[in-house]
Design a protein around this motif. Structure first.
Motif, PDB file in Angstrom:
ATOM      1  N   PHE A  10      10.075   3.226 -10.895  1.00  0.00           N
ATOM      2  CA  PHE A  10      10.295   3.385 -12.338  1.00  0.00           C
ATOM      3  C   PHE A  10      11.394   4.398 -12.661  1.00  0.00           C
ATOM      4  O   PHE A  10      11.675   4.671 -13.819  1.00  0.00           O
ATOM      5  N   ASP A  11      12.040   4.930 -11.630  1.00  0.00           N
ATOM      6  CA  ASP A  11      13.026   5.988 -11.830  1.00  0.00           C
ATOM      7  C   ASP A  11      14.391   5.621 -11.262  1.00  0.00           C
ATOM      8  O   ASP A  11      15.212   6.488 -10.981  1.00  0.00           O
ATOM      9  N   ILE A  12      14.662   4.339 -11.089  1.00  0.00           N
ATOM     10  CA  ILE A  12      15.968   3.892 -10.612  1.00  0.00           C
ATOM     11  C   ILE A  12      16.993   4.018 -11.739  1.00  0.00           C
ATOM     12  O   ILE A  12      16.715   3.688 -12.892  1.00  0.00           O
ATOM     13  N   GLN A  13      18.172   4.505 -11.380  1.00  0.00           N
ATOM     14  CA  GLN A  13      19.244   4.670 -12.359  1.00  0.00           C
ATOM     15  C   GLN A  13      20.226   3.496 -12.263  1.00  0.00           C
ATOM     16  O   GLN A  13      20.344   2.849 -11.216  1.00  0.00           O
ATOM     17  N   LYS A  20       0.822  -1.211   0.000  1.00  0.00           N
ATOM     18  CA  LYS A  20       0.000   0.000   0.000  1.00  0.00           C
ATOM     19  C   LYS A  20       0.856   1.262   0.000  1.00  0.00           C
ATOM     20  O   LYS A  20       0.663   2.155  -0.833  1.00  0.00           O
ATOM     21  N   THR A  21       1.795   1.358   0.922  1.00  0.00           N
ATOM     22  CA  THR A  21       2.619   2.562   1.053  1.00  0.00           C
ATOM     23  C   THR A  21       3.541   2.736  -0.148  1.00  0.00           C
ATOM     24  O   THR A  21       3.707   3.849  -0.660  1.00  0.00           O
ATOM     25  N   THR A  22       4.148   1.645  -0.608  1.00  0.00           N
ATOM     26  CA  THR A  22       5.025   1.717  -1.774  1.00  0.00           C
ATOM     27  C   THR A  22       4.272   2.215  -2.994  1.00  0.00           C
ATOM     28  O   THR A  22       4.755   3.088  -3.735  1.00  0.00           O
ATOM     29  N   THR A  23       3.079   1.674  -3.219  1.00  0.00           N
ATOM     30  CA  THR A  23       2.288   2.090  -4.378  1.00  0.00           C
ATOM     31  C   THR A  23       1.861   3.543  -4.247  1.00  0.00           C
ATOM     32  O   THR A  23       1.883   4.305  -5.224  1.00  0.00           O
ATOM     33  N   LEU A  24       1.499   3.957  -3.040  1.00  0.00           N
ATOM     34  CA  LEU A  24       1.068   5.343  -2.824  1.00  0.00           C
ATOM     35  C   LEU A  24       2.206   6.316  -3.122  1.00  0.00           C
ATOM     36  O   LEU A  24       2.010   7.336  -3.789  1.00  0.00           O
ATOM     37  N   PHE A  25       3.415   6.007  -2.650  1.00  0.00           N
ATOM     38  CA  PHE A  25       4.550   6.895  -2.912  1.00  0.00           C
ATOM     39  C   PHE A  25       4.843   6.979  -4.409  1.00  0.00           C
ATOM     40  O   PHE A  25       5.075   8.064  -4.957  1.00  0.00           O
ATOM     41  N   ALA A  31      12.249  -2.719  -5.501  1.00  0.00           N
ATOM     42  CA  ALA A  31      11.579  -2.070  -4.366  1.00  0.00           C
ATOM     43  C   ALA A  31      12.564  -1.603  -3.293  1.00  0.00           C
ATOM     44  O   ALA A  31      12.547  -0.434  -2.902  1.00  0.00           O
ATOM     45  N   PRO A  32      13.443  -2.473  -2.783  1.00  0.00           N
ATOM     46  CA  PRO A  32      14.398  -1.989  -1.779  1.00  0.00           C
ATOM     47  C   PRO A  32      15.368  -0.944  -2.316  1.00  0.00           C
ATOM     48  O   PRO A  32      15.786  -0.044  -1.584  1.00  0.00           O
ATOM     49  N   LEU A  33      15.734  -1.030  -3.584  1.00  0.00           N
ATOM     50  CA  LEU A  33      16.606  -0.020  -4.181  1.00  0.00           C
ATOM     51  C   LEU A  33      15.914   1.343  -4.193  1.00  0.00           C
ATOM     52  O   LEU A  33      16.514   2.366  -3.861  1.00  0.00           O
ATOM     53  N   ALA A  34      14.657   1.349  -4.597  1.00  0.00           N
ATOM     54  CA  ALA A  34      13.904   2.602  -4.644  1.00  0.00           C
ATOM     55  C   ALA A  34      13.777   3.214  -3.258  1.00  0.00           C
ATOM     56  O   ALA A  34      13.912   4.429  -3.081  1.00  0.00           O
ATOM     57  N   GLN A  35      13.530   2.371  -2.264  1.00  0.00           N
ATOM     58  CA  GLN A  35      13.410   2.867  -0.891  1.00  0.00           C
ATOM     59  C   GLN A  35      14.733   3.439  -0.393  1.00  0.00           C
ATOM     60  O   GLN A  35      14.759   4.433   0.342  1.00  0.00           O
ATOM     61  N   MET A  36      15.819   2.838  -0.786  1.00  0.00           N
ATOM     62  CA  MET A  36      17.139   3.279  -0.349  1.00  0.00           C
ATOM     63  C   MET A  36      17.454   4.696  -0.842  1.00  0.00           C
ATOM     64  O   MET A  36      18.059   5.503  -0.124  1.00  0.00           O
ATOM     65  N   PHE A  37      17.012   5.010  -2.060  1.00  0.00           N
ATOM     66  CA  PHE A  37      17.357   6.293  -2.666  1.00  0.00           C
ATOM     67  C   PHE A  37      16.191   7.279  -2.705  1.00  0.00           C
ATOM     68  O   PHE A  37      16.336   8.364  -3.265  1.00  0.00           O
ATOM     69  N   GLY A  38      15.065   6.909  -2.135  1.00  0.00           N
ATOM     70  CA  GLY A  38      13.921   7.821  -2.106  1.00  0.00           C
ATOM     71  C   GLY A  38      13.384   8.138  -3.486  1.00  0.00           C
ATOM     72  O   GLY A  38      12.919   9.248  -3.737  1.00  0.00           O
ATOM     73  N   GLU A  85      24.367  -0.869  -5.135  1.00  0.00           N
ATOM     74  CA  GLU A  85      23.966  -1.229  -3.780  1.00  0.00           C
ATOM     75  C   GLU A  85      23.315  -2.612  -3.708  1.00  0.00           C
ATOM     76  O   GLU A  85      23.157  -3.169  -2.621  1.00  0.00           O
ATOM     77  N   ALA A  86      22.925  -3.142  -4.866  1.00  0.00           N
ATOM     78  CA  ALA A  86      22.306  -4.464  -4.891  1.00  0.00           C
ATOM     79  C   ALA A  86      23.279  -5.541  -5.353  1.00  0.00           C
ATOM     80  O   ALA A  86      22.943  -6.724  -5.367  1.00  0.00           O
ATOM     81  N   SER A  87      24.468  -5.111  -5.722  1.00  0.00           N
ATOM     82  CA  SER A  87      25.462  -6.035  -6.269  1.00  0.00           C
ATOM     83  C   SER A  87      26.385  -6.551  -5.173  1.00  0.00           C
ATOM     84  O   SER A  87      26.827  -5.795  -4.299  1.00  0.00           O
ATOM     85  N   ALA A  88      26.713  -7.840  -5.246  1.00  0.00           N
ATOM     86  CA  ALA A  88      27.585  -8.445  -4.233  1.00  0.00           C
ATOM     87  C   ALA A  88      28.995  -7.870  -4.291  1.00  0.00           C
ATOM     88  O   ALA A  88      29.686  -7.788  -3.266  1.00  0.00           O
TER      89      ALA A  88
END
Length: 341
Positions: free
Chosen positions: A297-300, A16-21, A286-293, A306-309
């Motif tokens: 659909f706007d992740i670069q 819910k919150t993720t979709t709203l943001f 989802a976690p990447l988007a949360q990390m960078f605010g 940050e998701a790479s080992a």
């Protein structure tokens, strides 16, 4: 003024919150949007300020007025209403047309104040009557003062007094769902619960006018439902178990969620095709988007470090599918935005 909207389900874990943001970020491309964090968990506030460089510093106070700070004078009986000019609403660091009325952990105390108002506003207690209408008053006045086209209210997965107060203030609601047994059970009851709130609100409203308090409509329309977080096979087919639960939920939307004993649907709502968007599991996005605010659909590409080992960016056969997933996600968010027009 613009529309007041909430994404609501009394069952948690439905994104819910993720979709709203993400909806707010999308709408802000062409409209002025306010996010109102009414959930004491403050998750949408965390997502909003994650774009600030110093967001993780415990010594930095968040900008703007918190929702609890704003309502405290009313709860304490120090003023009959809240001056909207006293509420400072900061804008997002990336999406400059997106603003927030930030959350506050202490807003959980509002459960008691709004609950008492809910029970006693029907009496001659003027203090409780003013508390009962305080949220609607302030949110609508903030909308008019600042020229917001959309006001998106985030609420927790409960049926408590904070949630009731927010949902009754909304013009429209969207119900996010996941195809499982728990959402099936939730959607069977949700319409009746909200109908009971609406009926109670009408009783309270009848007692406000003699005291010079203008009542508000208090009957949100159902703009649509969303199926999300489902998974697909490698052959791009939705798993059979999800389809089965989706079909069961669809039947309950038609018979239980809407109608005389449920939520009043918006004119454009088609009960035979209730899902205005279908959003599959977005995985690491989802976690990447949360990390960078940022919006999903706007992740670069650089953010994938940050998701790479090994701390390297994703390329080629790893990055290209994520680009497609982001495009698909944005298209579904656009459908939700279209249902609000």
């Amino acid at each position: 003024m613009g529309k007041i909207i909430s994404l609501y389900n009394n069952k948690g874990g439905v994104s819910k919150t993720t979709t709203l943001f993400n909806l707010g970020a999308y709408l802000s491309q062409s409209s002025k949007v306010l996010l109102v964090d009414c959930d004491p968990q403050c998750n949408v506030t965390e997502m909003f300020f994650a774009a600030n460089e110093d967001a993780d510093s415990p010594d930095i106070d968040l900008p703007g007025t918190s929702i609890y700070q704003a309502f405290l004078p009313r709860f304490m009986g120090e003023s009959s209403k809240i001056d909207p000019n006293s509420v400072k609403l900061p804008s997002h660091n990336i999406y400059t047309n997106l603003f927030i009325f930030r959350g506050d952990l202490e807003f959980s105390r509002a459960e008691t104040y709004f609950g008492t108002a809910w029970n006693q506003a029907v009496t001659e207690n003027i203090h409780e009557k003013n508390t009962y209408v305080a949220f609607h008053r302030l949110i609508t006045e903030l909308g008019e003062l600042n020229g917001f086209d959309y006001i998106l209210c985030d609420v927790g997965p409960s049926t408590g007094s904070i949630t009731r107060t927010v949902i009754l203030t909304c013009d429209e609601i969207i119900v996010p769902l996941v195809p499982d047994r728990f959402c099936y059970q939730a959607v069977r009851l949700l319409g009746r619960v909200i109908r009971e709130w609406v009926d109670r609100h009408k009783q309270i409203s009848d007692t406000l006018v003699p005291f010079g308090i203008v009542p508000f409509t208090g009957e949100p329309k159902l703009a649509g439902t969303i199926i999300q977080n489902y998974k697909i096979h490698s052959a791009s087919k939705t798993k059979k178990s999800y389809i089965e639960w989706q079909n069961r939920i669809s039947a309950e939307i038609e018979t239980k969620l809407v109608g005389d004993q449920g939520i009043t649907p918006k004119c454009s709502f088609n009960v035979k095709m209730p899902y205005i968007a279908t959003i599959r599991d977005v995985g690491v996005l989802a976690p990447l988007a949360q990390m960078f605010g940022r919006a999903i659909f706007d992740i670069q590409q650089e953010h994938t470090k940050e998701a790479s080992a090994d701390g390297r960016m994703y390329y080629g056969t790893v990055w290209d599918p994520l680009l497609e997933r982001m495009k698909e996600y944005k298209n579904e968010i656009a459908k939700i935005a279209g249902a609000l027009s």
